[in-house]
Design an enzyme around this catalytic site. Structure first.
Site, mmCIF file in Angstrom:
data_model
loop_
_atom_site.group_PDB
_atom_site.id
_atom_site.type_symbol
_atom_site.label_atom_id
_atom_site.label_comp_id
_atom_site.label_asym_id
_atom_site.label_seq_id
_atom_site.Cartn_x
_atom_site.Cartn_y
_atom_site.Cartn_z
ATOM 1 N N ALA A 165 0.825 -1.213 0.000
ATOM 2 C CA ALA A 165 0.000 0.000 0.000
ATOM 3 C C ALA A 165 0.859 1.263 0.000
ATOM 4 O O ALA A 165 0.618 2.191 -0.789
ATOM 5 C CB ALA A 165 -0.940 -0.004 1.203
ATOM 6 N N GLU A 166 1.858 1.325 0.865
ATOM 7 C CA GLU A 166 2.699 2.520 0.927
ATOM 8 C C GLU A 166 3.483 2.696 -0.360
ATOM 9 O O GLU A 166 3.651 3.816 -0.851
ATOM 10 C CB GLU A 166 3.653 2.488 2.122
ATOM 11 C CG GLU A 166 4.449 3.778 2.222
ATOM 12 C CD GLU A 166 5.120 4.001 3.557
ATOM 13 O OE1 GLU A 166 5.886 4.969 3.637
ATOM 14 O OE2 GLU A 166 4.876 3.240 4.511
ATOM 15 N N SER A 167 3.934 1.610 -0.960
ATOM 16 C CA SER A 167 4.679 1.693 -2.218
ATOM 17 C C SER A 167 3.823 2.280 -3.329
ATOM 18 O O SER A 167 4.271 3.145 -4.086
ATOM 19 C CB SER A 167 5.166 0.300 -2.634
ATOM 20 O OG SER A 167 6.025 -0.234 -1.655
#
Length: 139
Positions: free
Chosen positions: A62-64
């Site tokens: 998700a953060e990527s």
């Protein structure tokens, strides 16, 4: 697929070289005006000990995807993007196949961006729902 989209997807995949994203086999597969989509295989590499997808791997996916989207949508060369807050709700487990992170921008500011990332399985079942806030740092 148009040439601009193809170039953006290539750029995203190049950003993954020699990073955690490469280790997790994350691949960017679609970009629209307000969404970035990436896939990650669910294998033993991303399992927790009992054989299901590790929540930390979901959060890394998700953060990527959200951070890549912030970089792309700001369309500025001289910035670095950092995640400054992330919150995830894991609602369903999965042990094999692929998960797909659909990152949609909620707020696009010059300094901060707010993203909603839905992680879905191949049947479009919700696996995790993630909220990410990113910060833009001028280089």
């Amino acid at each position: 697929m148009d040439k601009e989209k193809e170039e953006l997807l290539k750029k995203c995949d190049l950003m993954c070289k020699n990073t955690l994203m490469e280790t997790l086999d994350i691949k960017f597969i679609d970009i629209t005006n307000d969404t970035v989509v990436a896939q990650m295989p669910v294998t033993s590499k991303v399992h927790q000990p009992d054989g299901v997808l590790h929540g930390g791997a979901s959060v890394a996916l998700a953060e990527s995807v959200g951070s890549a989207g912030a970089h792309i949508f700001l369309n500025e060369k001289k910035v670095a993007i950092r995640g400054i807050e992330i919150s995830a709700n894991h609602v369903k487990s999965i042990s094999s196949g692929y998960v797909y992170a659909h990152a949609t921008i909620v707020h696009k500011g010059r300094t901060t961006q707010l993203w909603q990332i839905k992680i879905l399985d191949e049947d479009e079942n919700l696996i995790s729902l993630v909220k990410l806030t990113t910060l833009t740092l001028r280089k």
